[in-house]
Every structure is written in C-alpha cells, then in structure tokens.
Design an enzyme around this catalytic site. Structure first.
Site, PDB file in Angstrom:
ATOM      1  N   ARG A 162       0.862  -1.177   0.000  1.00 47.18           N
ATOM      2  CA  ARG A 162       0.000   0.000   0.000  1.00 47.18           C
ATOM      3  C   ARG A 162       0.902   1.232   0.000  1.00 47.18           C
ATOM      4  O   ARG A 162       2.057   1.177   0.430  1.00 47.18           O
ATOM      5  CB  ARG A 162      -0.899   0.023   1.235  1.00 47.18           C
ATOM      6  N   LYS A 188      -1.957  -2.085   7.718  1.00 50.26           N
ATOM      7  CA  LYS A 188      -3.106  -1.482   8.397  1.00 50.26           C
ATOM      8  C   LYS A 188      -3.436  -2.250   9.669  1.00 50.26           C
ATOM      9  O   LYS A 188      -3.306  -3.478   9.723  1.00 50.26           O
ATOM     10  CB  LYS A 188      -4.316  -1.498   7.457  1.00 50.26           C
ATOM     11  N   HIS A 262      -2.093   2.526  -6.038  1.00 44.06           N
ATOM     12  CA  HIS A 262      -2.762   1.285  -5.670  1.00 44.06           C
ATOM     13  C   HIS A 262      -2.901   0.322  -6.849  1.00 44.06           C
ATOM     14  O   HIS A 262      -3.057  -0.887  -6.643  1.00 44.06           O
ATOM     15  CB  HIS A 262      -4.139   1.589  -5.083  1.00 44.06           C
ATOM     16  N   ARG A 265      -0.574  -2.569  -6.856  1.00 42.07           N
ATOM     17  CA  ARG A 265      -0.974  -3.632  -5.927  1.00 42.07           C
ATOM     18  C   ARG A 265      -1.952  -4.584  -6.610  1.00 42.07           C
ATOM     19  O   ARG A 265      -1.809  -5.813  -6.534  1.00 42.07           O
ATOM     20  CB  ARG A 265      -1.599  -2.972  -4.697  1.00 42.07           C
TER      21      ARG A 265
END
Length: 335
Positions: A162, A188, A262, A265
C-alpha cells in the site's frame, strides 16, 4: 449554553483518551479521523458563520452532518468509499460523546442513525506486464529524482505494498544482504508482514541507499521528497501520475486507465493469481484481513473464467428455453 456542550474538551478527550489510550489506534488512524473531523468543523463554521472555537456540539446536528457528507460527494467529488470513511470517523467521535457526556446523548444518537451508504462495487482495474514495465522505465535515470522515482515505482510493483506502507519503509526494514532479500511492511491495523524482494528491486534499493549515504541498519526513510522529508501520499501519487504521463506515448492504453499507486498492488495480485498462486498466499502477501477481499481478484480475471468454460466443455449453444403454460407463471415471466 452549558460548558459540557462545548466541542474543545470533547475533542481533546476523544483523541487523547479514547483513540490513543483506550483504542490504541495507529498514528494513521488518528490522522485520518483528525482530518475528517477538521473538515466537518471547517464546514460547520463556514455554514453557520461562526469561528471554529465558537461552535457547540449541538451545532453538529444530524442535518449538518448530512449536508457535509453531500458536499463531499457533490463538490469535492469524493467517492462513496471516502464518504463512508469520513462518516466512520464522525460516528466514532459521537459514540465517545454519548458515553462521555450523557447530556449530549440525544444529539449524538441522532447523528449515529446516519447509515453507511451502499456503494457500487466496480471491476478491479489492473495493468499488463508491459504497462507496468513502461511506467517503471519512464523516469529519467540521469537525475537523482528519476532514480528515486524508478526505485519507488519498482517497490510498488514488486512488493504490492500500500502507498502508506511503501512511504513508511525505513532502511532497517530491509534485509538486502540475505540470500533471499525481504522487507518488513507495517500494514493497516498493526498487521505487519514480511514479503520477498525481487532481484531487480534489491539492486535498485542498494543503489539508492548508497547514493543517499544510508546504512542498512539506520531507521531512516528510504523514499524522501525535495526537502529530504519522508515522501507523503500526495508525493507518491504525483510520482506515479508523472510516470504515467511520460509512458502514454509508448503505451496509449494507459491514458484510459485509473492510474494511482494502488493499481500496482492490483496488478501484482492479478499476476500472482494468473501464475497459479493460491488465494491464501496472495492474502498473506497483500496483508488482507479476510480472504474475501483477495477473492475479488479471481472475480476480476475474465480470462481465467473463459479458460474454465473451455475446460468444462461448455460450448455456448443455447438449449430450449422454458415456456410456462400456466397463466400466473406467464404473468410473472412477462414482468
């Protein structure tokens, strides 16, 4: 107006006690919730023609919060997911208000009845290998900025990190001297994980650390901006978009894709899936809390679905369609 309805003491107790001490929230969560409440307070102050310090809790009623959420979508062009994230921060604050100040329970309860808005789940976009390679090759390697940009893009593409994880990496999170290099990513919700580093990325990182004079054991940021401070989310997005602009002449299809940090990813996840890597391994690699989040990549791979049809021997020939002869069934079928 009674003192217990003033915003300042409730905000202070919310951030210092509830989030930091009771919830042990991460700095990223605290910053996100702070920004959401700051935006709400600025909106309320402008709408009510008051200074922020003069606002009372009852000023932040249900109608004002709904108007704020509408502005996020209509004027700021925020997507529904961002709108819901802001609402989550506001609801968290009003949960604290309801518990800390019983006299304000009515105001808090009305705000807490605001529902999360349902969002349309879009197809997950990803890049082809050629498009990823074009983005990585776009920065000018003759400049220090270009070398940093290429290493950052390579880091996103090879690790699937991320943007907050990539910008948060320090030199001592890298283990480049191992036979199989790896990096510690701080994910996270304090879910840290270790992922492998490809050889080309290991070489680029080693070169960047050497250029900046950083030893491997130092807790210093790898990716920094023009002022030698840790790269921000905005700076990371700017790097990616700048590379996309430079790569469009060689890969015109990039102009029609939603390019952001992103998307690297998503692209790595799709590449792993198409290479036969199982979903649980991809889940661990990406740091997803639930495998259902990872499963969306399988749902987005139309080519794998098409191959599945071929393996199953589905020809696509249409069979005889059922035609009801009952009047009630005919009525329902016609609707």
């Amino acid at each position: 107006m009674s003192e217990h309805l003033l915003l300042a003491p409730l905000l202070e107790s919310y951030f210092r006690r509830r989030l930091t001490k009771q919830r042990n929230a991460t700095p990223a969560t605290v910053a996100s919730y702070r920004d959401a409440l700051r935006m709400l307070i600025i909106f309320a102050a402008t709408r009510l023609a008051k200074k922020p310090a003069a606002l009372a809790l009852e000023d932040l009623d249900r109608d004002l919060v709904l108007a704020f959420l509408d502005e996020l979508e209509e004027k700021r062009k925020n997507v529904i997911a961002t709108r819901n994230a802001r609402l989550a921060a506001i609801r968290s604050f009003f949960h604290h208000v309801a518990a800390a100040d019983p006299a304000s329970f009515g105001v808090a309860q009305r705000v807490l009845t605001i529902p999360i808005k349902r969002a349309h789940i879009e197809v997950t976009h990803h890049l082809t290998k050629a498009e990823v390679d074009a983005l990585i090759a776009a920065p000018d390697q003759r400049t220090s900025r270009g070398r940093r940009d290429r290493t950052f893009l390579l880091f996103l593409a090879r690790t699937g990190a991320r943007v907050s994880e990539a910008t948060g990496v320090n030199a001592n999170d890298l283990q480049l001297e191992r036979p199989h290099p790896q990096v510690l990513l701080r994910g996270k919700g304090r879910r840290d994980r270790v992922v492998p580093i490809a050889k080309d990325l290991a070489r680029a990182l080693t070169s960047l650390l050497s250029e900046r004079g950083i030893a491997h054991h130092e807790p210093r940021a790898i990716f920094v901006g023009a002022r030698n401070e840790r790269l921000t989310r905005f700076g990371a997005t700017h790097i990616v978009r700048r590379a996309a602009t430079e790569a469009v002449p060689t890969r015109p299809a990039l102009a029609d894709k939603p390019i952001s940090p992103h998307i690297f990813r998503h692209s790595l996840a799709m590449k792993l899936l198409q290479s036969g890597v199982d979903l649980l391994t991809i889940q661990a690699w990406l740091g997803h809390a639930q495998v259902a989040t990872t499963h969306r990549y399988a749902a987005a791979d139309v080519e794998m679905m098409r191959n599945g049809l071929e393996k199953a021997g589905v020809t696509g020939a249409h069979g005889v369609r059922f035609r009801p002869n009952d009047s009630v069934l005919q009525l329902l079928n016609s609707i």
